[in-house]
Design an enzyme around this catalytic site. Structure first.
Site, short mmCIF file in Angstrom:
data_model
loop_
_atom_site.label_atom_id
_atom_site.label_comp_id
_atom_site.label_asym_id
_atom_site.label_seq_id
_atom_site.Cartn_x
_atom_site.Cartn_y
_atom_site.Cartn_z
N TYR A 42 11.75 95.12 10.56
CA TYR A 42 11.79 96.31 9.72
C TYR A 42 10.60 97.23 10.02
O TYR A 42 9.45 96.88 9.75
CB TYR A 42 11.79 95.93 8.23
CG TYR A 42 12.98 95.09 7.79
CD1 TYR A 42 14.11 94.98 8.59
CD2 TYR A 42 12.97 94.42 6.57
CE1 TYR A 42 15.20 94.20 8.20
CE2 TYR A 42 14.06 93.65 6.17
CZ TYR A 42 15.17 93.54 7.00
OH TYR A 42 16.25 92.77 6.62
N ILE A 223 19.18 90.35 -3.36
CA ILE A 223 17.93 91.02 -2.98
C ILE A 223 18.12 92.54 -2.80
O ILE A 223 17.98 93.06 -1.70
CB ILE A 223 17.31 90.39 -1.70
CG1 ILE A 223 18.37 90.27 -0.57
CG2 ILE A 223 16.69 89.04 -2.00
CD1 ILE A 223 17.76 89.97 0.81
N ASN A 235 17.55 97.40 -11.81
CA ASN A 235 17.92 96.17 -11.11
C ASN A 235 17.38 94.94 -11.84
O ASN A 235 18.06 93.92 -11.96
CB ASN A 235 17.43 96.21 -9.66
CG ASN A 235 18.13 97.32 -8.87
OD1 ASN A 235 19.10 97.91 -9.34
ND2 ASN A 235 17.63 97.62 -7.68
P1 NAP Z 1 21.06 97.59 -0.95
O1 NAP Z 1 19.96 96.81 -1.56
O2 NAP Z 1 22.45 97.23 -1.31
O3 NAP Z 1 20.90 99.13 -1.24
C1 NAP Z 1 19.70 99.83 -1.13
C2 NAP Z 1 19.99 101.29 -1.46
O4 NAP Z 1 20.54 101.33 -2.77
C3 NAP Z 1 18.76 102.16 -1.48
O5 NAP Z 1 19.14 103.41 -0.97
C4 NAP Z 1 18.39 102.25 -2.94
O6 NAP Z 1 17.82 103.52 -3.28
C5 NAP Z 1 19.75 102.16 -3.61
N1 NAP Z 1 19.65 101.50 -4.92
C6 NAP Z 1 18.97 100.38 -5.25
N2 NAP Z 1 19.08 100.11 -6.55
C7 NAP Z 1 19.85 101.08 -7.07
C8 NAP Z 1 20.31 101.38 -8.37
N3 NAP Z 1 19.98 100.59 -9.41
N4 NAP Z 1 21.08 102.49 -8.56
C9 NAP Z 1 21.40 103.28 -7.51
N5 NAP Z 1 20.99 103.07 -6.27
C10 NAP Z 1 20.21 101.97 -6.04
O7 NAP Z 1 21.00 97.54 0.66
P2 NAP Z 1 20.02 96.94 1.75
O8 NAP Z 1 18.68 97.55 1.68
O9 NAP Z 1 20.77 97.03 3.03
O10 NAP Z 1 19.95 95.38 1.39
C11 NAP Z 1 18.95 94.81 0.58
C12 NAP Z 1 17.94 94.04 1.41
O11 NAP Z 1 18.57 92.97 2.11
C13 NAP Z 1 17.29 94.85 2.55
O12 NAP Z 1 16.35 95.78 2.07
C14 NAP Z 1 16.74 93.75 3.39
O13 NAP Z 1 15.55 93.23 2.84
C15 NAP Z 1 17.88 92.74 3.34
N6 NAP Z 1 18.84 92.90 4.46
C16 NAP Z 1 18.94 91.87 5.36
C17 NAP Z 1 19.81 91.99 6.42
C18 NAP Z 1 19.90 90.84 7.40
O14 NAP Z 1 20.47 91.03 8.49
N7 NAP Z 1 19.37 89.68 7.06
C19 NAP Z 1 20.60 93.13 6.61
C20 NAP Z 1 20.50 94.15 5.65
C21 NAP Z 1 19.63 94.01 4.59
P3 NAP Z 1 16.22 103.79 -3.37
O15 NAP Z 1 15.59 103.01 -2.26
O16 NAP Z 1 16.14 105.26 -3.25
O17 NAP Z 1 15.76 103.30 -4.73
#
Ligand code: NAP
Length: 267
Positions: A42, A223, A235
């Site tokens: 990241y 997460i 959240n």
């Molecule tokens: P996510 O958590 O589903 O979504 C994040 C997005 O949703 C951000 O734009 C955030 O906005 C918004 N959001 C968060 N809470 C919200 C709420 N209560 N209301 C409205 N919008 C909200 O997606 P992700 O970041 O892809 O996944 C989460 C974590 O999983 C990652 O950050 C990473 O640590 C991990 N991950 C791992 C892999 C892997 O291959 N192992 C792949 C993808 C992700 P703001 O930031 O503007 O608040």
């Protein structure tokens, strides 16, 4: 492991957003989302540096998860990567160290490297990410019993493929599934009428309902990543939502569970 944590993908790279992101992570920890997920990938380490700043003075309250890239997952490679991650995180141990996705380096070698890091107390435990059922079956043959502590996979209402076999297998093996992108990256999922309706019914937001749905499975850890403090607060409250049978039925109708095997999707 806490059931609800915080992701950090896309954090740490933007200078203007950095302070807000750090404060949001700290707020999340204060609100009980003490598991923080990051990775060497990241922002080429920028997210780990941000996490290091965020947990400064709070390290013992936090369960830190980081990941090694498959290309670095040789016996010596995991040690080099782990040392660099520890430095960026400003700590002497990672609580859970994951292989980011299956690669070409033999898994036995990666596991060997992880176990050596464990013996040297650089990591407390290890696990994997983006492992489908067949990957898990090969892993379990190579690892000591109880060796793999979690499998982090794409899992949300729009991506339920894991439910066909992986979720049950993980549950039976006692290996938690860590759901990434649980709110569908804040995209179309949160506008879906079923989530909007349930949000009204419970006096909650669609994101809270989406999170509560992932958390209803006893073996799932969620997460979400949030850099806005209002998102963090929302959240954190998802833990207290109890979806009823009729809520689940509505969600199953809107987002049907899988009826056949599909390959695990990866973001
Ligand atoms: P996510 O958590 O589903 O979504 C994040 C997005 O949703 C951000 O734009 C955030 O906005 C918004 N959001 C968060 N809470 C919200 C709420 N209560 N209301 C409205 N919008 C909200 O997606 P992700 O970041 O892809 O996944 C989460 C974590 O999983 C990652 O950050 C990473 O640590 C991990 N991950 C791992 C892999 C892997 O291959 N192992 C792949 C993808 C992700 P703001 O930031 O503007 O608040």
């Amino acid at each position: 492991m806490p059931a609800l944590g915080q992701g950090t993908w896309k954090m740490g790279s933007n200078r203007d957003a950095r302070r807000r992101e750090r404060d949001s992570l700290r707020l999340g920890i204060e609100l009980g989302m003490t598991l923080i997920d990051t990775a060497e990938m990241y922002g080429n380490g920028a997210a780990e540096e941000l996490v290091g700043e965020a947990v400064d003075g709070m390290r013992d309250q936090v369960f830190l998860v980081s990941k090694v890239l498959p290309t670095n997952a040789s016996r010596q490679g995991v040690r080099r990567s782990c040392e660099a991650s520890l430095k960026r995180l400003g700590t002497d141990r990672i609580d859970l160290y994951l292989l980011h996705w299956p690669g070409s380096i033999p898994l036995a070698e990666t596991i060997d490297g992880f176990e050596a890091l464990r013996r040297d107390s650089m990591i407390r435990d290890w696990g994997v990410s983006n492992f489908d059922l067949d990957d898990m079956l090969s892993l379990v043959g190579l690892a000591r019993p109880g060796g793999c502590l979690a499998n982090q996979v794409l899992y949300n209402l729009e991506h339920r493929g894991a439910e066909f076999d992986l979720l049950r297998y993980s549950h039976d093996q006692g290996i938690p599934l860590m759901a990434y992108s649980p709110v569908g990256q804040g995209g179309e999922l949160l506008k879906h009428p079923a989530l909007v309706e349930l949000g009204h019914r419970h006096g909650r937001t669609p994101a809270q309902i989406a999170l509560a749905w992932t958390l209803q499975h006893p073996n799932v850890i969620s997460i979400p990543k949030a850099s806005l403090p209002e998102h963090v607060r929302e959240n954190a409250e998802a833990l207290s939502i109890r979806l009823q049978d009729e809520d689940i039925a509505l969600l199953d109708q809107a987002f049907p569970p899988p009826t056949c095997k599909t390959s695990l999707e990866i973001l």
